[in-house]
Design a protein around this motif. Structure first.
Motif, PDB file in Angstrom:
ATOM      1  N   UNK A 171       0.832  -1.203   0.000  1.00  8.78           N
ATOM      2  CA  UNK A 171       0.000   0.000   0.000  1.00  8.78           C
ATOM      3  C   UNK A 171       0.870   1.258   0.000  1.00  8.78           C
ATOM      4  N   UNK A 172       1.953   1.229   0.814  1.00  3.62           N
ATOM      5  CA  UNK A 172       2.852   2.383   0.849  1.00  3.62           C
ATOM      6  C   UNK A 172       3.541   2.583  -0.500  1.00  3.62           C
ATOM      7  N   UNK A 173       3.933   1.489  -1.141  1.00  3.33           N
ATOM      8  CA  UNK A 173       4.584   1.582  -2.446  1.00  3.33           C
ATOM      9  C   UNK A 173       3.630   2.167  -3.488  1.00  3.33           C
ATOM     10  N   UNK A 174       2.367   1.721  -3.460  1.00  3.21           N
ATOM     11  CA  UNK A 174       1.383   2.259  -4.392  1.00  3.21           C
ATOM     12  C   UNK A 174       1.179   3.752  -4.168  1.00  3.21           C
ATOM     13  N   UNK A 175       1.136   4.166  -2.898  1.00  5.31           N
ATOM     14  CA  UNK A 175       0.951   5.571  -2.586  1.00  5.31           C
ATOM     15  C   UNK A 175       2.136   6.405  -3.075  1.00  5.31           C
ATOM     16  N   UNK A 176       3.356   5.858  -2.857  1.00  2.00           N
ATOM     17  CA  UNK A 176       4.552   6.554  -3.336  1.00  2.00           C
ATOM     18  C   UNK A 176       4.548   6.675  -4.860  1.00  2.00           C
ATOM     19  N   UNK A 177       4.078   5.625  -5.516  1.00  5.27           N
ATOM     20  CA  UNK A 177       4.000   5.660  -6.975  1.00  5.27           C
ATOM     21  C   UNK A 177       3.041   6.748  -7.449  1.00  5.27           C
ATOM     22  N   UNK A 178       1.880   6.832  -6.810  1.00  4.03           N
ATOM     23  CA  UNK A 178       0.922   7.875  -7.175  1.00  4.03           C
ATOM     24  C   UNK A 178       1.520   9.268  -6.978  1.00  4.03           C
TER      25      UNK A 178
END
Length: 364
Positions: A171-178
């Motif tokens: 979830x943190x990785x997805x948020x960083x990607x966004x």
């Protein structure tokens, strides 16, 4: 009387015999009392001068307060024993305590032996010991099963906790990607705005240059100096423009590379998930391409190259039954990672023949 005492003493454990020796102050010259052989110690106890203390101790050990034999004859006592041979030690210890006639006691004891009632008592005690041992075995097995269940529960909780942590990282990785995508888009807009401003500035300078060239009040030298200055300014602006343009192109290229890496990792994860669902036994073989080419294995075995392992999430191994890890064809880092995330499912092989024999025997 000695035979009766020896028979009762033989029913005791070694620590109890040593305690009787201490009570009666029995000593054997040349020996420490704890080192005396059992039979020798029993012989000396049966001949102790403090026989009264010995009889009292045996009576306390064997007599049952619920047993009343005060008005019973020897024949009556014998009938009681025929009905329940377990009463023998209690009855003999009570007869000794009451100082019953020695000849009658010895005759009574001999009759018990002739009728094999003493033997029956031994058989009953042996059976009870066997039952107690079986109970202890069952208790230990139950304790082991309970401990195993507790360990499995702890392991399940630990795996669940790892899964939660993995999901949190995703979830943190997805948020960083966004956030990164948003920042890149903002940067592109800024660059486009800067390009527009540079174009306007360039046009303004060109217009200004034309205007200055039409001015006739300047001398030729002044006019040439002015033109040179404007050209120099234009070159500086052109360099700034090229620098900004190059930075913009590098950012766009990094964004494309980043997106490509993400799509590759996601595609590899989906591919592995699809492959692991298609195999029957769900067994993974780690290694490199050369190792995989040398082996003949069926579709029950899922080969994963060591270079692909970094893109495989830890949650992937939850559905795996076994992991075949060739130590001769994998790095220390790979071995440590596999031991950490799935050590209980891993089978290690030191050389190629042992790995191939295992795969052939298991028909993988």
């Amino acid at each position: 009387m000695k035979e009766i005492l020896l028979w009762l003493l033989d029913l005791l454990e070694d620590p109890e015999l040593l305690q009787l020796a201490k009570i009666t102050k029995t000593t054997i010259p040349g020996f420490r009392i704890q080192n005396v052989p059992r039979m020798n110690l029993m012989q000396h106890l049966s001949k102790t001068k403090k026989v009264s203390e010995l009889v009292v101790a045996l009576h306390e050990k064997f007599f049952d307060d619920d047993l009343n034999i005060n008005n019973s004859s020897f024949e009556g006592l014998k009938e009681m024993i025929r009905n329940d041979a377990r009463l023998i030690p209690a009855i003999l210890s009570e007869l000794l305590r009451k100082n019953s006639p020695l000849e009658q006691m010895e005759t009574f004891f001999l009759e018990l032996e002739q009728e094999e009632l003493l033997k029956r008592y031994r058989e009953i005690i042996t059976e009870h010991k066997h039952q107690d041992e079986q109970k202890m075995i069952l208790i230990r097995q139950l304790q082991q099963q309970t401990q195993k269940a507790e360990n499995e529960e702890k392991r399940s909780n630990a795996l669940e906790e790892k899964l939660k942590k993995s999901q949190k990282l995703i979830d943190e990785f997805k948020q960083q990607l966004k956030e990164s995508q948003y920042e890149v888009e903002i940067l592109i807009l800024k660059m486009e705005k800067q390009d527009l401003e540079i174009t306007k500035l360039k046009k303004s300078l060109e217009d200004s240059l034309e205007e200055k060239e039409t001015v006739i009040n300047y001398t030729k030298m002044d006019l040439e100096n002015l033109i040179q200055e404007m050209k120099s300014d234009f070159v500086d602006l052109e360099m700034q423009y090229q620098t900004l343009k190059k930075s913009n192109e590098e950012l766009l290229l990094e964004n494309l590379v980043f997106k490509g890496q993400l799509e590759t990792a996601q595609t590899a994860s989906v591919t592995l998930e699809t492959q692991i669902q298609s195999v029957e036994k769900k067994i993974v073989l780690l290694g490199n391409k050369n190792l995989h080419k040398r082996l003949n294995y069926a579709s029950n075995l899922l080969p994963i190259e060591e270079v692909e392992l970094s893109s495989v999430p830890e949650s992937f191994f939850d559905s795996i039954e076994q992991i075949l890890l060739p130590l001769f064809a994998s790095s220390i880092l790979t071995q440590r990672r596999i031991a950490k995330i799935a050590g209980d499912k891993t089978i290690q092989f030191k050389d190629f023949p042992s790995l191939k024999n295992f795969i052939d025997q298991e028909a993988l």
